[in-house]
Scaffold this motif. Structure first.
Motif, short mmCIF file in Angstrom:
data_model
loop_
_atom_site.label_atom_id
_atom_site.label_comp_id
_atom_site.label_asym_id
_atom_site.label_seq_id
_atom_site.Cartn_x
_atom_site.Cartn_y
_atom_site.Cartn_z
N THR A 50 0.83 -1.21 0.00
CA THR A 50 0.00 0.00 0.00
C THR A 50 0.86 1.25 0.00
O THR A 50 0.56 2.22 -0.70
N LEU A 51 1.94 1.25 0.76
CA LEU A 51 2.82 2.41 0.80
C LEU A 51 3.51 2.61 -0.55
O LEU A 51 3.65 3.74 -1.04
N ALA A 52 3.93 1.53 -1.17
CA ALA A 52 4.58 1.62 -2.48
C ALA A 52 3.62 2.18 -3.52
O ALA A 52 4.00 3.05 -4.33
N VAL A 53 2.39 1.74 -3.51
CA VAL A 53 1.39 2.23 -4.46
C VAL A 53 1.11 3.71 -4.21
O VAL A 53 1.02 4.50 -5.16
N VAL A 54 0.98 4.10 -2.95
CA VAL A 54 0.71 5.50 -2.62
C VAL A 54 1.87 6.38 -3.09
O VAL A 54 1.67 7.45 -3.67
N LEU A 55 3.10 5.96 -2.84
CA LEU A 55 4.26 6.75 -3.26
C LEU A 55 4.34 6.87 -4.79
O LEU A 55 4.61 7.95 -5.31
N LEU A 56 4.11 5.77 -5.48
CA LEU A 56 4.16 5.80 -6.93
C LEU A 56 3.07 6.71 -7.51
O LEU A 56 3.32 7.52 -8.40
N ARG A 57 1.86 6.58 -7.00
CA ARG A 57 0.76 7.40 -7.52
C ARG A 57 0.97 8.88 -7.17
O ARG A 57 0.66 9.75 -7.98
N THR A 58 1.49 9.14 -5.99
CA THR A 58 1.77 10.53 -5.62
C THR A 58 2.84 11.12 -6.55
O THR A 58 2.71 12.26 -7.00
N GLY A 59 3.86 10.35 -6.83
CA GLY A 59 4.89 10.82 -7.76
C GLY A 59 4.34 11.03 -9.16
O GLY A 59 4.70 12.00 -9.84
N LEU A 60 3.46 10.14 -9.59
CA LEU A 60 2.86 10.28 -10.92
C LEU A 60 1.90 11.46 -11.02
O LEU A 60 1.63 11.96 -12.11
N VAL A 61 1.37 11.90 -9.90
CA VAL A 61 0.50 13.08 -9.90
C VAL A 61 1.32 14.35 -9.77
O VAL A 61 1.08 15.34 -10.48
N LEU A 62 2.28 14.35 -8.87
CA LEU A 62 3.06 15.56 -8.61
C LEU A 62 3.97 15.96 -9.78
O LEU A 62 4.12 17.15 -10.05
N ALA A 63 4.57 14.99 -10.45
CA ALA A 63 5.52 15.31 -11.52
C ALA A 63 4.88 16.11 -12.66
O ALA A 63 5.40 17.17 -13.03
N PRO A 64 3.76 15.70 -13.23
CA PRO A 64 3.16 16.51 -14.29
C PRO A 64 2.63 17.86 -13.81
O PRO A 64 2.70 18.85 -14.54
N VAL A 65 2.13 17.89 -12.58
CA VAL A 65 1.65 19.17 -12.03
C VAL A 65 2.81 20.14 -11.91
O VAL A 65 2.72 21.32 -12.29
N LEU A 66 3.94 19.67 -11.38
CA LEU A 66 5.12 20.52 -11.26
C LEU A 66 5.64 20.92 -12.64
O LEU A 66 6.04 22.07 -12.84
N PHE A 67 5.64 19.99 -13.58
CA PHE A 67 6.10 20.30 -14.94
C PHE A 67 5.28 21.45 -15.53
O PHE A 67 5.82 22.43 -16.02
N PHE A 68 3.97 21.33 -15.47
CA PHE A 68 3.09 22.36 -16.01
C PHE A 68 3.28 23.69 -15.29
O PHE A 68 3.38 24.75 -15.93
N ALA A 69 3.35 23.66 -13.96
CA ALA A 69 3.51 24.89 -13.19
C ALA A 69 4.83 25.57 -13.51
O ALA A 69 4.89 26.80 -13.63
N ARG A 70 5.89 24.80 -13.69
CA ARG A 70 7.20 25.39 -14.00
C ARG A 70 7.20 26.02 -15.38
O ARG A 70 7.71 27.13 -15.57
N VAL A 71 6.65 25.34 -16.37
CA VAL A 71 6.61 25.90 -17.73
C VAL A 71 5.80 27.20 -17.74
O VAL A 71 6.25 28.21 -18.29
N VAL A 72 4.66 27.19 -17.11
CA VAL A 72 3.81 28.38 -17.10
C VAL A 72 4.50 29.53 -16.37
O VAL A 72 4.51 30.66 -16.85
N SER A 73 5.10 29.25 -15.23
CA SER A 73 5.73 30.33 -14.47
C SER A 73 6.92 30.94 -15.21
O SER A 73 7.10 32.15 -15.20
N VAL A 74 7.72 30.12 -15.87
CA VAL A 74 8.85 30.65 -16.62
C VAL A 74 8.37 31.49 -17.80
O VAL A 74 8.88 32.59 -18.04
#
Length: 94
Positions: A50-74
């Motif tokens: 359960t912890l492994a799944v939560v960490l993987l899904r959290t990473g899969l959600v955070l990475a694209p959100v951060l990517f989009f936020a960084r591109v827009v802010s720059v």
């Protein structure tokens, strides 16, 4: 376009191209670092399922959100700094 509706010069087009490239590369790097930091332990160590799944899904959600936020802010920051000041007025930093 320039402040008066004219065409962009080659230097302005080149600056925009470089800024887009910088935005994409820095966003990709930041997203990869965040994904590695969040999901890395799940990939490297034997964790409870359960912890492994939560960490993987959290990473899969955070990475694209951060990517989009960084591109827009720059790109927004570049757009704000690229605007010429109004003719006949002093700029606030002079």
């Amino acid at each position: 376009m320039t402040g008066y509706g004219g065409r962009r010069s080659q230097a302005e087009r080149d600056a925009i191209t470089v800024e887009i490239g910088y935005a994409l590369c820095s966003a990709l790097f930041a997203a990869a670092v965040v994904f590695g930091a969040v999901a890395g332990p799940a990939l490297l160590f034997e964790l409870p399922d359960t912890l492994a799944v939560v960490l993987l899904r959290t990473g899969l959600v955070l990475a694209p959100v951060l990517f989009f936020a960084r591109v827009v802010s720059v790109l927004i920051r570049f757009r704000r700094t690229a605007q010429p000041s109004q003719p006949g007025r002093t700029s606030p930093d002079s």
